[in-house]
Design a protein around this motif. Sequence first.
Motif, PDB file in Angstrom:
ATOM      1  N   ARG A 144       0.881  -0.906   0.076  1.00 35.53           N
ATOM      2  CA  ARG A 144      -0.460  -0.210   0.082  1.00 35.53           C
ATOM      3  C   ARG A 144       0.765   0.883   0.347  1.00 35.53           C
ATOM      4  O   ARG A 144       0.386   1.990  -0.678  1.00 35.53           O
ATOM      5  CB  ARG A 144      -1.171  -0.246   1.012  1.00 35.53           C
ATOM      6  CG  ARG A 144      -1.669   1.346   0.723  1.00 35.53           C
ATOM      7  CD  ARG A 144      -2.921   0.989   2.514  1.00 35.53           C
ATOM      8  NE  ARG A 144      -3.166  -0.756   2.611  1.00 35.53           N
ATOM      9  CZ  ARG A 144      -3.094  -1.121   3.791  1.00 35.53           C
ATOM     10  NH1 ARG A 144      -2.745  -0.490   4.831  1.00 35.53           N
ATOM     11  NH2 ARG A 144      -3.410  -2.290   4.006  1.00 35.53           N
ATOM     12  N   TRP A 165       2.404   1.962  -3.279  1.00 36.86           N
ATOM     13  CA  TRP A 165       1.518   2.328  -3.752  1.00 36.86           C
ATOM     14  C   TRP A 165       1.442   3.438  -3.611  1.00 36.86           C
ATOM     15  O   TRP A 165       1.202   3.956  -5.202  1.00 36.86           O
ATOM     16  CB  TRP A 165      -0.117   1.056  -3.979  1.00 36.86           C
ATOM     17  CG  TRP A 165      -1.462   1.638  -4.934  1.00 36.86           C
ATOM     18  CD1 TRP A 165      -2.675   1.791  -4.677  1.00 36.86           C
ATOM     19  CD2 TRP A 165      -1.753   1.414  -5.981  1.00 36.86           C
ATOM     20  NE1 TRP A 165      -2.881   2.335  -4.836  1.00 36.86           N
ATOM     21  CE2 TRP A 165      -2.653   2.021  -6.586  1.00 36.86           C
ATOM     22  CE3 TRP A 165      -0.991   1.006  -7.355  1.00 36.86           C
ATOM     23  CZ2 TRP A 165      -3.417   2.681  -7.924  1.00 36.86           C
ATOM     24  CZ3 TRP A 165      -1.340   1.654  -8.555  1.00 36.86           C
ATOM     25  CH2 TRP A 165      -2.780   2.017  -8.176  1.00 36.86           C
ATOM     26  N   GLU A 166       0.970   4.319  -2.697  1.00 43.09           N
ATOM     27  CA  GLU A 166       0.635   5.486  -2.701  1.00 43.09           C
ATOM     28  C   GLU A 166       1.969   6.185  -3.138  1.00 43.09           C
ATOM     29  O   GLU A 166       0.863   7.602  -3.307  1.00 43.09           O
ATOM     30  CB  GLU A 166      -0.184   5.686  -1.356  1.00 43.09           C
ATOM     31  CG  GLU A 166      -0.781   5.177  -0.800  1.00 43.09           C
ATOM     32  CD  GLU A 166      -0.984   5.107   0.547  1.00 43.09           C
ATOM     33  OE1 GLU A 166      -0.004   5.172   1.744  1.00 43.09           O
ATOM     34  OE2 GLU A 166      -2.241   4.205   1.545  1.00 43.09           O
ATOM     35  N   GLN A 167       2.886   6.447  -3.056  1.00 44.74           N
ATOM     36  CA  GLN A 167       3.866   7.216  -4.102  1.00 44.74           C
ATOM     37  C   GLN A 167       3.681   6.821  -5.405  1.00 44.74           C
ATOM     38  O   GLN A 167       4.586   7.771  -6.460  1.00 44.74           O
ATOM     39  CB  GLN A 167       5.984   6.220  -3.857  1.00 44.74           C
ATOM     40  CG  GLN A 167       5.615   6.067  -1.716  1.00 44.74           C
ATOM     41  CD  GLN A 167       5.258   7.096  -0.985  1.00 44.74           C
ATOM     42  OE1 GLN A 167       5.608   8.486  -1.869  1.00 44.74           O
ATOM     43  NE2 GLN A 167       3.843   6.574  -0.663  1.00 44.74           N
ATOM     44  N   THR A 176      -7.957   2.493  -2.168  1.00 47.40           N
ATOM     45  CA  THR A 176      -7.936   3.619  -2.780  1.00 47.40           C
ATOM     46  C   THR A 176      -9.470   4.556  -2.779  1.00 47.40           C
ATOM     47  O   THR A 176     -10.078   4.185  -3.482  1.00 47.40           O
ATOM     48  CB  THR A 176      -7.993   3.389  -4.843  1.00 47.40           C
ATOM     49  OG1 THR A 176      -6.087   2.011  -4.567  1.00 47.40           O
ATOM     50  CG2 THR A 176      -6.343   4.646  -4.934  1.00 47.40           C
ATOM     51  N   ARG A 184      -8.953   9.131  -5.781  1.00 46.94           N
ATOM     52  CA  ARG A 184      -7.544   9.123  -6.862  1.00 46.94           C
ATOM     53  C   ARG A 184      -7.953   7.782  -7.692  1.00 46.94           C
ATOM     54  O   ARG A 184      -6.976   7.759  -8.884  1.00 46.94           O
ATOM     55  CB  ARG A 184      -6.566   8.984  -5.747  1.00 46.94           C
ATOM     56  CG  ARG A 184      -5.085   7.656  -6.179  1.00 46.94           C
ATOM     57  CD  ARG A 184      -3.897   8.528  -5.099  1.00 46.94           C
ATOM     58  NE  ARG A 184      -2.805   7.295  -6.137  1.00 46.94           N
ATOM     59  CZ  ARG A 184      -2.115   6.734  -5.665  1.00 46.94           C
ATOM     60  NH1 ARG A 184      -2.864   5.689  -4.953  1.00 46.94           N
ATOM     61  NH2 ARG A 184      -1.105   6.539  -6.878  1.00 46.94           N
TER      62      ARG A 184
END
Lengths: 480, 480
Positions: free
Chosen positions: A82, A85-87, A112, A116
Amino acid sequence: MDPTQSHAKLKASLEQIAALLQRHKVLETWTHNQAGQTEQQRELLESLVHRQNLAELRHKLHRMHPADIGYVLEALPADDRRLVWEQLDAPMAGAALPEVSRNVCEGLVEDTPRERLMGVLAHMDAEDFGHVSAALPREVLDEAFRARDEGERSWLISSTSFPEGSVGRLMIQDFVPVRDTLTVGDAIKEVRARPSLPRQIDSVFVVDARNVLRGLVPMRSLLVHDPARPIVETMAADLVVFGPGEKADQAAEAFGRYDLVCAPVVDDRSKLIGALTVDAVVDYIEARAGIRALQSAGLRGEEDLFSSVWDSARNRWLWLFTNLVTAFVASRVIGFFEATIERVVALATLMPVVASVGGNTGNQTVALVIRSLALGQVTLANARHLVMKELTISVLNGVVWGSLMGLFAYVLYGVAQIGMVMAAAILLNLMAAALVGVAVPLVLHRSGRDPAHGSSVLLTFATDGLGFLIFLGLATAVLR
Amino acid sequence: MDPTQSHAKLKASLEQIAALLQRHKVLETWTHNQAGQTEQQRELLESLVHRQNLAELRHKLHRMHPADIGYVLEALPADDRRLVWEQLDAPMAGAALPEVSRNVCEGLVEDTPRERLMGVLAHMDAEDFGHVSAALPREVLDEAFRARDEGERSWLISSTSFPEGSVGRLMIQDFVPVRDTLTVGDAIKEVRARPSLPRQIDSVFVVDARNVLRGLVPMRSLLVHDPARPIVETMAADLVVFGPGEKADQAAEAFGRYDLVCAPVVDDRSKLIGALTVDAVVDYIEARAGIRALQSAGLRGEEDLFSSVWDSARNRWLWLFTNLVTAFVASRVIGFFEATIERVVALATLMPVVASVGGNTGNQTVALVIRSLALGQVTLANARHLVMKELTISVLNGVVWGSLMGLFAYVLYGVAQIGMVMAAAILLNLMAAALVGVAVPLVLHRSGRDPAHGSSVLLTFATDGLGFLIFLGLATAVLR
């Protein structure tokens, strides 16, 4: 330029990222635990740590190929996954998401925020969007679908109308159709007008006024031939085409057999509707091989190393339950002969050997038949030949190894009848295993099922049950 | 043009050929058995039948793709296969032979007179010759090798110096090198000079004066760019290259990940020595999948449906022997508890259930770990995570299903202790299966072996032996 080692480099990237994530966690815990600081100081420190580490991670990720990011996402435990993924910014996330497995994709989509997610989905082309759409919740899918343009929408509707595992699901719309009235030079212009064509599109497709496919011209031919020449004169002699409803398995076979790079897909009136490219076929083959390996052990093929315990446990229940039922039935066969076992307890010791040998050799036959079925080598005419061969082998092996085991049993217990029963039971159970081992996959295949699915359970059930029945039955008859 | 059905068409061809062969045999037998004819009449009749049928067969074969002929050869029993093989002229035989499996190839080579064999081999290019060379007897190989020209000989020597399963064995020499001083127009001329290039070569490779690889330009870029432009300005941004010693498995992974069609192969000084194309990779993946499926059942992967009974029987011996030994050891565990079984014969009935459930769920874990190892997803860091997860699942499943089975056993025999022993033994054996199921493939992998090979035997051995030990041991303690 590093000549080799694309694999080693990727492994190294994964380890660097894991180290960054590890450091991130350690620092976070440390700043949390710093006593004697004001709330303000703590927050400042935390945000600095955060920022510095995540910047490094982002920098690393930014230089990676989307497929490699997909690999990293697959290989990380859920919370690290996660964080990575957020980066990712929206275009990168949009390129990486179609590279991960269905299961991982669902997890990421769930985590998510809607806004986004819409941004990420907007950065995918229609094929990639179609590919991940199965992992999207209904409302998200609807909203994202409405956001796409007219042409993409109709492509998505038509391509998702084909069943999973069909050519229609794998085909792409990014091909170059060329009218049959044009010249080689005109065709080159058409190619020039499409700078973003996938590399796998190595040919232009020649169509008539009604969009009916007439043939195919490799890009290289365009280089070789005189630009003034009519394109129809340069068409390749052999043409392999696919229908959208055709099975992807069969298309994969044809790609392997005829060494194809890309092939046209046409509807039942021979109108050109898409292109099938070798990269989609390779991905399909690889995914299928992985799924088959799991399925043959009774997993649904969607489980990965980091699926939740609960999902994983449920994934295994059907198989566990089936196995318990069949094992219980086989155990009732033994129960039937309890009186005999009570008299000669050695039988209880020896009976698992008979069952186990039958199960193992039977599974060899099953593996051979399944593979030959997959290669399309089994016909009605040679099925009899196959049965005879497997039966002959089982008799040969049964006589040799059955006698040996019988001798062992005799030496162990000093009772000639026990040795004889052992030898005869192994011979008979090997023969039964050969027959069942040929029959089960053939019957499953005939009835339209995948023989890799379940052949093994059915076989083991038969050889266990029959093994106990033959061995204890013979023993009851002989040792009374 | 038939839009779909390359697969169905092939199946139909195979059946037509089988029918021709069948008719051939029937007619032959019939003419043999005609009494009341002179020897002369019989011979005349025979030769007519022969000729007419074989002409039809040859006609049919002549219109087929070499890969399809290979498929037909694979799918026919040995004598029919030989008959079809004899109808092929040297160029066709030379094109079809590299398409069949090693095993079939060896059989055909053995049956072919030396002179014809030399003719067939002379019609192969260097790559195909290298591919079949492993199936040739020493003297044949030497003679055929001497018959080839200088350049091909040195290519063969260098490519066969790489180990089986390496990129060096799969690479081809049919690529287009272009000097970095040239223009796009010059590069097009180089391509034009090579009319027989394989379709998979979708790029030209740019090299400097010392043959060091500088980059790659897709054929399509040549169409798009101005012919006067220097070729180095049009090179693709991302370049994936392979070393000849690199594992084919890793190259296949990279082809799938980066959607490659062809890639340069360079030596350790970055000099261009070959090209790896997607068709070779697809063939490799397909062959590997088939071999793995057989190997995981303990076959050597060289056996086909029509291997001789003797070869097949020997192919299965190692596994059969291993299985007998492990089954015997497990059976000695039971032998240790014969006194307990004599007192409570129900135990003999129930013990296979415990062993079987452990074996089956353990194999699920093994399948999952092997697949994750193949995908490169298992690292030191997540191995602990994995063990914990599998152990948790096994406790969950052990409590649920163990209790259920314990209840069943209690209902069946009316003895509370038997039910409790059953429940506890299933729980403990599932936990053992989870630990062994993770450990065995990891240890095999660490020690450099293929975990798909043997993980299953070792696991079943452990779960059988432990299953009997736990169940009978607990029973002995509780039921005294």
